[in-house]
Write a protein that holds these residues in place. Structure first.
Motif, PDB file in Angstrom:
ATOM      1  N   ALA A 178       0.819  -1.207   0.000  1.00 20.99           N
ATOM      2  CA  ALA A 178       0.000   0.000   0.000  1.00 20.99           C
ATOM      3  C   ALA A 178       0.852   1.255   0.000  1.00 20.99           C
ATOM      4  O   ALA A 178       0.431   2.300  -0.474  1.00 20.99           O
ATOM      5  N   ASP A 179       2.088   1.191   0.558  1.00 22.43           N
ATOM      6  CA  ASP A 179       2.920   2.378   0.666  1.00 22.43           C
ATOM      7  C   ASP A 179       3.994   2.422  -0.417  1.00 22.43           C
ATOM      8  O   ASP A 179       4.865   3.284  -0.395  1.00 22.43           O
ATOM      9  N   SER A 180       3.997   1.494  -1.329  1.00 20.30           N
ATOM     10  CA  SER A 180       5.012   1.449  -2.376  1.00 20.30           C
ATOM     11  C   SER A 180       4.478   2.121  -3.626  1.00 20.30           C
ATOM     12  O   SER A 180       3.338   2.556  -3.694  1.00 20.30           O
ATOM     13  N   SER A 181       5.326   2.217  -4.637  1.00 24.00           N
ATOM     14  CA  SER A 181       4.908   2.826  -5.886  1.00 24.00           C
ATOM     15  C   SER A 181       5.664   2.176  -7.028  1.00 24.00           C
ATOM     16  O   SER A 181       6.717   1.572  -6.840  1.00 24.00           O
ATOM     17  N   ILE A 182       5.127   2.313  -8.221  1.00 25.29           N
ATOM     18  CA  ILE A 182       5.694   1.664  -9.398  1.00 25.29           C
ATOM     19  C   ILE A 182       5.477   2.577 -10.584  1.00 25.29           C
ATOM     20  O   ILE A 182       4.476   3.300 -10.640  1.00 25.29           O
ATOM     21  N   ASP A 183       6.409   2.568 -11.528  1.00 30.76           N
ATOM     22  CA  ASP A 183       6.215   3.395 -12.721  1.00 30.76           C
ATOM     23  C   ASP A 183       5.788   2.528 -13.897  1.00 30.76           C
ATOM     24  O   ASP A 183       5.893   1.302 -13.867  1.00 30.76           O
ATOM     25  N   PHE A 184       5.319   3.203 -14.948  1.00 30.92           N
ATOM     26  CA  PHE A 184       4.751   2.499 -16.100  1.00 30.92           C
ATOM     27  C   PHE A 184       5.761   1.569 -16.755  1.00 30.92           C
ATOM     28  O   PHE A 184       5.418   0.454 -17.154  1.00 30.92           O
ATOM     29  N   ALA A 185       7.005   1.999 -16.862  1.00 25.31           N
ATOM     30  CA  ALA A 185       8.003   1.186 -17.555  1.00 25.31           C
ATOM     31  C   ALA A 185       8.227  -0.149 -16.858  1.00 25.31           C
ATOM     32  O   ALA A 185       8.437  -1.176 -17.516  1.00 25.31           O
ATOM     33  N   ARG A 186       8.209  -0.160 -15.532  1.00 26.51           N
ATOM     34  CA  ARG A 186       8.479  -1.389 -14.779  1.00 26.51           C
ATOM     35  C   ARG A 186       7.229  -2.188 -14.437  1.00 26.51           C
ATOM     36  O   ARG A 186       7.318  -3.340 -14.022  1.00 26.51           O
ATOM     37  N   ALA A 187       6.059  -1.589 -14.579  1.00 30.10           N
ATOM     38  CA  ALA A 187       4.821  -2.239 -14.148  1.00 30.10           C
ATOM     39  C   ALA A 187       4.541  -3.493 -14.970  1.00 30.10           C
ATOM     40  O   ALA A 187       4.787  -3.529 -16.189  1.00 30.10           O
TER      41      ALA A 187
END
Length: 250
Positions: free
Chosen positions: A5-14
């Motif tokens: 819930a507290d993490s994040s991801i960008d489009f390139a790595r998703a």
């Protein structure tokens, strides 16, 4: 891969879930020809490639503006009955349609943003010039709507999650956990979401705000290409870390 819930991801790595091919389809707005063409293309790919599993996620706004809202809803109902891996989410225009069916108001989204075209697709001409005419047209529209269509409109989900992607109609409120997003924001939000420069817990795939071409940013992807106006319906296909766009024209 970011999943907390507290993490994040960008489009390139998703990434999509392992073994699942995802398709997300942007705003349809009564454009049945393009919707059928998109489904034909997607199901052709599925038959050819035979992915282990798949989902086709529709991001809402099936009605208003375009000429065949009734037929679009009927088509989507049949698709979901045929295979529940067809996922339908709610857009603000479905919400506006439901509100108008409850109360014949001479203003609001349905009255001013394409609702009369939806009524015509059900064989009803709405007259907003006086209260009596509007109430008569409203009653005719309520009678003309098949029961299954009302159930479809009421049962639509507001969001869906698969892998590193969160799908909704309009977007999310930045800084609020995905599970705490309000229905209002999920189908209506614009500037606070569109202008937010930082990553979210998942990549947000949305429509709602028409653009000339698919809009890809590190934190979100907009696939509303204004089909009712441009004739172009756009989808995002995701398999593993691979992403590509599909466009069909009238």
């Amino acid at each position: 891969m970011a999943t907390g819930a507290d993490s994040s991801i960008d489009f390139a790595r998703a990434r999509a879930p392992d073994g699942v091919r995802l398709y997300a389809i942007g705003d349809i707005h009564g454009c049945l020809v393009q919707l059928k063409a998109m489904h034909a293309h997607i199901h052709g790919e599925i038959a050819r490639d035979r992915p282990a599993d798949w989902r086709i996620i529709h991001l809402g706004d099936y009605v208003d503006r375009g000429p065949q809202s009734k037929d679009v809803i009927a088509y989507l109902i049949e698709a979901r009955q045929r295979d529940p891996r067809h996922v339908m989410l709610r857009g603000n225009h479905e919400a506006g349609f439901v509100e108008f069916l409850k109360t014949a108001v001479p203003n609001g989204l349905f009255a001013h943003c394409g609702g009369p075209a939806t009524a015509r697709s059900y064989g009803v001409a709405l007259d907003f010039s006086n209260r009596f005419a509007l109430e008569r047209g409203h009653a005719a529209l309520v009678r003309a709507l098949p029961h299954g269509h009302i159930g479809f409109l009421l049962d639509l989900d507001y969001s869906a999650r698969f892998g590193d992607f969160f799908f909704c109609h309009a977007g999310i409120r930045p800084g609020v956990a995905l599970e705490r997003q309000t229905p209002e924001d999920l189908i209506w939000i614009r500037d606070e979401f569109l202008d937010y420069p930082h990553l979210h817990p998942k990549v947000i795939v949305h429509g709602h705000t028409p653009c000339d071409a698919p809009e890809t940013l590190p934190n979100r992807v907009n696939i509303d290409t204004g089909c009712y106006r441009t004739g172009v319906l756009t989808a995002l296909a995701i398999e593993g870390a691979e992403k590509r766009f599909i466009a069909v024209r009238a």
